[in-house]
Design a protein around this motif. Structure first.
Motif: not given
Length: 195
Positions: A49-52, A133-139
């Motif tokens: 999610t947050e890697g390159h 936690l990397g590419d999302g959210h808790v609504t």
């Protein structure tokens, strides 16, 4: 029944089905298993999610300083993988990781290998929670890290949203959800993101 004594089955296209529906799932078992630690699952979620992926094969994971960066730092420390950490723009921290595990576990588009779908339901929860936690959210509001950690500790599942451009990545996550009993749905937003 028609003239040939056959049932009149209705044909429906996928576009005519409701956004969210239930259908039984079946998976033929194989004698294949992958023995991964929880920390490897967590690191894989962060890398996807947050890697390159750099041309040299290292994975660069970036995250804002704070609780989630602390999680990455702690996981890397426990795994013992060689890594370096540096401050990038603003409050961002970057972790450069060299790991044969990561180069094996995901392809060049950062999609996990399909063999990893055999992870345990508990590990599927870990993967999905850390991917959010990397590419999302808790609504449901509140501290995202605290809500996801409470769910992973056995609390109720918060309403979470994971965003990704890759259809293959979302298919991997959706399959994990089905196999581990996590309620989920998927749609594509106006910007082309799978959610």
């Amino acid at each position: 029944r028609n003239a040939n004594n056959q049932k009149n089955w209705a044909r429906r296209s996928a576009a005519s089905l409701p956004q969210q529906f239930s259908m039984p799932a079946s998976l033929r078992g194989h004698d294949f298993s992958v023995d991964l630690t929880d920390d490897q699952i967590i690191l894989l979620a962060w890398a996807t999610t947050e890697g390159h992926i750099s041309p040299g094969g290292a994975v660069l994971i970036s995250q804002k300083e704070g609780g989630t960066a602390d999680v990455i730092r702690e996981v890397l420390g426990r795994l013992g993988y060689p890594y370096s950490e540096y401050k990038s723009v603003g409050a961002m921290r970057s972790f450069r990781v060299r790991s044969g595990f990561l180069t094996w576990a995901m392809d060049g588009e950062k999609v996990p290998r399909h063999e990893l779908q055999v992870m345990s339901p508990r590990q599927a929860h870990l993967f999905i929670g850390h991917a959010v936690l990397g590419d999302g959210h808790v609504t449901t509001g509140g501290d995202k890290l605290a809500l996801v950690e409470a769910w992973l500790a056995g609390g109720s599942q918060p309403s979470m949203c994971l965003a990704a451009k890759s259809d293959r990545f979302i298919n991997f996550v959706q399959t994990l959800c089905v196999l581990s009993g996590i309620k989920s749905r998927n749609y594509k937003d106006s910007d082309g993101f799978n959610r």
